[in-house]
Design a protein around this motif. Structure first.
Motif, PDB file in Angstrom:
ATOM      1  N   PHE A 103       0.821  -1.388   0.119  1.00  0.00           N
ATOM      2  CA  PHE A 103       0.225   0.216  -0.096  1.00  0.00           C
ATOM      3  C   PHE A 103       0.613   1.331   0.137  1.00  0.00           C
ATOM      4  CE2 PHE A 103      -1.672  -3.366   3.026  1.00  0.00           C
ATOM      5  CZ  PHE A 103      -2.685  -4.045   2.119  1.00  0.00           C
ATOM      6  N   GLY A 104       2.345   0.994   0.133  1.00  0.00           N
ATOM      7  CA  GLY A 104       2.887   2.075  -0.049  1.00  0.00           C
ATOM      8  C   GLY A 104       4.051   2.404  -2.043  1.00  0.00           C
ATOM      9  N   TYR A 105       4.485   3.884  -1.332  1.00  0.00           N
ATOM     10  CA  TYR A 105       5.445   4.363  -2.561  1.00  0.00           C
ATOM     11  C   TYR A 105       6.866   3.260  -2.072  1.00  0.00           C
ATOM     12  CZ  TYR A 105       1.733   7.806  -3.666  1.00  0.00           C
ATOM     13  OH  TYR A 105       0.656   8.538  -4.287  1.00  0.00           O
ATOM     14  N   GLU A 106       7.084   3.649  -3.317  1.00  0.00           N
ATOM     15  CA  GLU A 106       8.499   2.650  -3.635  1.00  0.00           C
ATOM     16  C   GLU A 106       9.788   3.969  -2.794  1.00  0.00           C
ATOM     17  OE1 GLU A 106       9.511  -0.232  -4.324  1.00  0.00           O
ATOM     18  OE2 GLU A 106       7.305  -0.997  -5.103  1.00  0.00           O
ATOM     19  N   GLU A 107      11.078   2.969  -2.197  1.00  0.00           N
ATOM     20  CA  GLU A 107      11.841   3.637  -1.334  1.00  0.00           C
ATOM     21  C   GLU A 107      12.217   4.895  -2.359  1.00  0.00           C
ATOM     22  OE1 GLU A 107      15.225   5.040   0.745  1.00  0.00           O
ATOM     23  OE2 GLU A 107      13.521   3.695   1.695  1.00  0.00           O
ATOM     24  N   VAL A 108      12.960   4.523  -3.711  1.00  0.00           N
ATOM     25  CA  VAL A 108      12.870   5.576  -4.935  1.00  0.00           C
ATOM     26  C   VAL A 108      12.422   6.530  -5.012  1.00  0.00           C
ATOM     27  CG1 VAL A 108      12.403   4.133  -6.519  1.00  0.00           C
ATOM     28  CG2 VAL A 108      14.227   6.297  -6.537  1.00  0.00           C
ATOM     29  N   GLU A 109      10.927   6.603  -4.360  1.00  0.00           N
ATOM     30  CA  GLU A 109       9.978   7.554  -4.572  1.00  0.00           C
ATOM     31  C   GLU A 109      11.016   8.876  -4.069  1.00  0.00           C
ATOM     32  OE1 GLU A 109       6.187   6.885  -7.051  1.00  0.00           O
ATOM     33  OE2 GLU A 109       6.759   4.739  -4.912  1.00  0.00           O
ATOM     34  N   LEU A 110      11.141   8.216  -2.363  1.00  0.00           N
ATOM     35  CA  LEU A 110      10.783   8.842  -1.190  1.00  0.00           C
ATOM     36  C   LEU A 110      12.172  10.081  -1.345  1.00  0.00           C
ATOM     37  CD1 LEU A 110       8.676   6.803   1.342  1.00  0.00           C
ATOM     38  CD2 LEU A 110       8.297   9.350  -0.179  1.00  0.00           C
ATOM     39  N   ALA A 111      13.201   8.559  -2.095  1.00  0.00           N
ATOM     40  CA  ALA A 111      14.553   8.949  -2.050  1.00  0.00           C
ATOM     41  C   ALA A 111      15.198  10.278  -2.906  1.00  0.00           C
ATOM     42  CB  ALA A 111      15.776   8.849  -2.572  1.00  0.00           C
ATOM     43  N   GLU A 112      14.145  10.216  -3.871  1.00  0.00           N
ATOM     44  CA  GLU A 112      13.497  11.650  -5.412  1.00  0.00           C
ATOM     45  C   GLU A 112      13.200  12.757  -4.586  1.00  0.00           C
ATOM     46  OE1 GLU A 112      12.033   9.918  -7.967  1.00  0.00           O
ATOM     47  OE2 GLU A 112      13.531   8.722  -9.290  1.00  0.00           O
ATOM     48  N   VAL A 113      12.552  12.565  -3.422  1.00  0.00           N
ATOM     49  CA  VAL A 113      11.598  13.708  -2.965  1.00  0.00           C
ATOM     50  C   VAL A 113      12.492  14.358  -2.229  1.00  0.00           C
ATOM     51  CG1 VAL A 113      10.402  14.949  -0.852  1.00  0.00           C
ATOM     52  CG2 VAL A 113       9.892  12.999  -2.650  1.00  0.00           C
ATOM     53  N   GLU A 114      13.743  13.377  -1.195  1.00  0.00           N
ATOM     54  CA  GLU A 114      15.111  14.289  -0.559  1.00  0.00           C
ATOM     55  C   GLU A 114      15.914  14.811  -1.184  1.00  0.00           C
ATOM     56  OE1 GLU A 114      14.364  11.254   3.102  1.00  0.00           O
ATOM     57  OE2 GLU A 114      15.524  10.340   1.473  1.00  0.00           O
ATOM     58  N   THR A 115      16.282  14.371  -2.254  1.00  0.00           N
ATOM     59  CA  THR A 115      16.607  14.660  -2.986  1.00  0.00           C
ATOM     60  C   THR A 115      17.226  16.013  -3.859  1.00  0.00           C
ATOM     61  OG1 THR A 115      18.157  12.477  -4.151  1.00  0.00           O
ATOM     62  CG2 THR A 115      18.561  14.753  -5.550  1.00  0.00           C
ATOM     63  N   ARG A 116      15.636  16.598  -3.479  1.00  0.00           N
ATOM     64  CA  ARG A 116      14.656  17.347  -4.474  1.00  0.00           C
ATOM     65  C   ARG A 116      14.429  18.606  -3.582  1.00  0.00           C
ATOM     66  NH1 ARG A 116       9.685  19.351  -4.482  1.00  0.00           N
ATOM     67  NH2 ARG A 116       8.773  16.848  -4.333  1.00  0.00           N
ATOM     68  N   LEU A 117      15.111  18.344  -2.920  1.00  0.00           N
ATOM     69  CA  LEU A 117      14.676  19.321  -1.501  1.00  0.00           C
ATOM     70  C   LEU A 117      15.395  19.618  -0.716  1.00  0.00           C
ATOM     71  CD1 LEU A 117      10.539  18.199  -0.118  1.00  0.00           C
ATOM     72  CD2 LEU A 117      11.133  19.789  -1.757  1.00  0.00           C
ATOM     73  N   LYS A 118      16.533  18.484  -0.255  1.00  0.00           N
ATOM     74  CA  LYS A 118      18.297  18.937   0.470  1.00  0.00           C
ATOM     75  C   LYS A 118      17.783  18.456   1.732  1.00  0.00           C
ATOM     76  CE  LYS A 118      19.987  22.019  -3.415  1.00  0.00           C
ATOM     77  NZ  LYS A 118      20.717  22.400  -3.716  1.00  0.00           N
ATOM     78  N   LEU A 119      16.948  17.547   2.501  1.00  0.00           N
ATOM     79  CA  LEU A 119      16.881  17.000   3.518  1.00  0.00           C
ATOM     80  C   LEU A 119      16.544  15.838   3.777  1.00  0.00           C
ATOM     81  CD1 LEU A 119      12.865  16.619   3.278  1.00  0.00           C
ATOM     82  CD2 LEU A 119      13.237  18.800   3.539  1.00  0.00           C
ATOM     83  N   ASN A 120      16.178  15.140   4.849  1.00  0.00           N
ATOM     84  CA  ASN A 120      15.664  13.420   5.156  1.00  0.00           C
ATOM     85  C   ASN A 120      14.230  13.911   5.968  1.00  0.00           C
ATOM     86  OD1 ASN A 120      18.067  12.153   4.206  1.00  0.00           O
ATOM     87  ND2 ASN A 120      19.141  12.848   6.376  1.00  0.00           N
ATOM     88  N   LEU A 121      13.210  13.302   5.513  1.00  0.00           N
ATOM     89  CA  LEU A 121      12.041  13.839   5.525  1.00  0.00           C
ATOM     90  C   LEU A 121      11.893  13.234   7.005  1.00  0.00           C
ATOM     91  CD1 LEU A 121      10.193  12.492   2.944  1.00  0.00           C
ATOM     92  CD2 LEU A 121      10.216  14.042   3.308  1.00  0.00           C
ATOM     93  N   PRO A 122      11.036  13.309   8.221  1.00  0.00           N
ATOM     94  CA  PRO A 122      11.403  12.357   9.219  1.00  0.00           C
ATOM     95  C   PRO A 122      10.732  11.493   9.645  1.00  0.00           C
ATOM     96  CG  PRO A 122       9.461  14.990   9.058  1.00  0.00           C
ATOM     97  CD  PRO A 122       9.870  14.720   7.547  1.00  0.00           C
ATOM     98  N   GLU A 123      11.570  10.452  10.265  1.00  0.00           N
ATOM     99  CA  GLU A 123      11.394   9.270  10.154  1.00  0.00           C
ATOM    100  C   GLU A 123      10.194   8.466   9.630  1.00  0.00           C
ATOM    101  OE1 GLU A 123      12.063   5.264   9.122  1.00  0.00           O
ATOM    102  OE2 GLU A 123      13.297   6.353   8.648  1.00  0.00           O
ATOM    103  N   THR A 124       8.748   8.907  10.533  1.00  0.00           N
ATOM    104  CA  THR A 124       7.522   8.622  10.733  1.00  0.00           C
ATOM    105  C   THR A 124       7.118   8.898   9.732  1.00  0.00           C
ATOM    106  OG1 THR A 124       6.717  10.226  11.947  1.00  0.00           O
ATOM    107  CG2 THR A 124       7.430   8.674  13.713  1.00  0.00           C
ATOM    108  N   LEU A 125       6.738   9.391   8.930  1.00  0.00           N
ATOM    109  CA  LEU A 125       5.933  10.647   7.747  1.00  0.00           C
ATOM    110  C   LEU A 125       6.884   9.507   6.553  1.00  0.00           C
ATOM    111  CD1 LEU A 125       4.703  11.799   6.102  1.00  0.00           C
ATOM    112  CD2 LEU A 125       6.002  13.812   5.827  1.00  0.00           C
ATOM    113  N   ARG A 126       8.109   9.852   6.757  1.00  0.00           N
ATOM    114  CA  ARG A 126       8.599   8.984   5.433  1.00  0.00           C
ATOM    115  C   ARG A 126       7.808   6.389   5.382  1.00  0.00           C
ATOM    116  NH1 ARG A 126      13.024   6.212   3.037  1.00  0.00           N
ATOM    117  NH2 ARG A 126      14.591   7.566   1.619  1.00  0.00           N
ATOM    118  N   ALA A 127       8.014   6.477   6.635  1.00  0.00           N
ATOM    119  CA  ALA A 127       7.431   5.116   6.657  1.00  0.00           C
ATOM    120  C   ALA A 127       5.862   4.592   6.810  1.00  0.00           C
ATOM    121  CB  ALA A 127       8.317   4.663   8.594  1.00  0.00           C
TER     122      ALA A 127
END
Length: 230
Positions: free
Chosen positions: A20-44
């Protein structure tokens, strides 16, 4: 139960399935674009439940990873009200926290009016899951916008457990082991002005309807009856 387990139980999702979730690579792209690490709970959450539209998009809307971004005053925006009246995000200064508070902008980008919505990201996501569930995300749902009698409110308080972490004076949430949920709206005089319920279990839904003597504005099962009659 964890917040994720509570949501999965409410929506009757298999605990052992994580499709039911997104792929790891999709979130990695967000973090690269925004130059940050998403909060762990939001990422999970995005990785486990982010793509489930019944939970995240039945009324209010969780942003897709490509839509996550900053407001003018540097809140990381990831959720919006169904008519875009309110947008929810996390303060830039809180992004280093694993489970940061979530704020709602009840103003505009030009004149923001930020109000604390939930003390943690997990609690906010649980709140949104319940709101979306009672407003169509759960298969069996009802609502009424007429004043709910005090004796009915007392019955709910006695028979269901309040979810105190996401309840407030104007909106109180109740559950029975996260198999069903009830949301009550109150005015300034503590009159109950509306009720919303939801479950994915037909037997529980029928029992709930029978136990609460309410003139419902909407009952989801009546839609099925209308279809059958056509």
């Amino acid at each position: 139960m964890t917040i994720s387990q509570k949501i999965k139980q409410l929506f009757n999702l298999d605990e052992g399935i994580n499709s039911f979730g997104y792929e790891e690579v999709e979130l990695a792209e967000v973090e690269t674009r925004l130059k940050l690490n998403l909060p762990e709970t939001l990422r999970a959450y995005y990785l486990t439940l982010g793509k489930n539209t019944s939970i995240n998009n039945a009324h209010n809307n969780l942003f897709k990873p490509t839509e996550i971004g900053f407001s003018n005053d540097m809140y990381l925006m990831f959720y919006e009200e169904n008519q875009s009246v309110v947008n929810w995000g996390i303060k830039h200064t809180d992004l280093q926290l694993d489970n940061p508070p979530v704020w709602g902008n009840y103003g505009s980008n030009e004149l923001p009016d930020w109000q604390l919505e939930a003390n943690t990201t997990e609690l906010f996501l649980l709140l949104m899951a319940i709101v979306n569930g009672t407003l169509g995300g759960l298969k069996f749902n009802t609502n009424s916008f007429e004043t709910v009698k005090p004796e009915v409110v007392r019955t709910i308080k006695m028979s269901w457990t309040e979810i105190e972490e996401i309840s407030c004076n104007k909106q109180k949430m109740y559950t029975n082991d996260f198999k069903e949920v009830i949301s009550l709206s109150f005015d300034e005089k503590e009159n109950c002005t509306a009720i919303f319920t939801g479950t994915n279990n037909k037997h529980r839904f029928d029992n709930l309807i029978d136990s609460l003597k309410i003139k419902w504005s909407y009952i989801s099962t009546e839609d099925d009856e209308d279809v059958d009659q056509k």
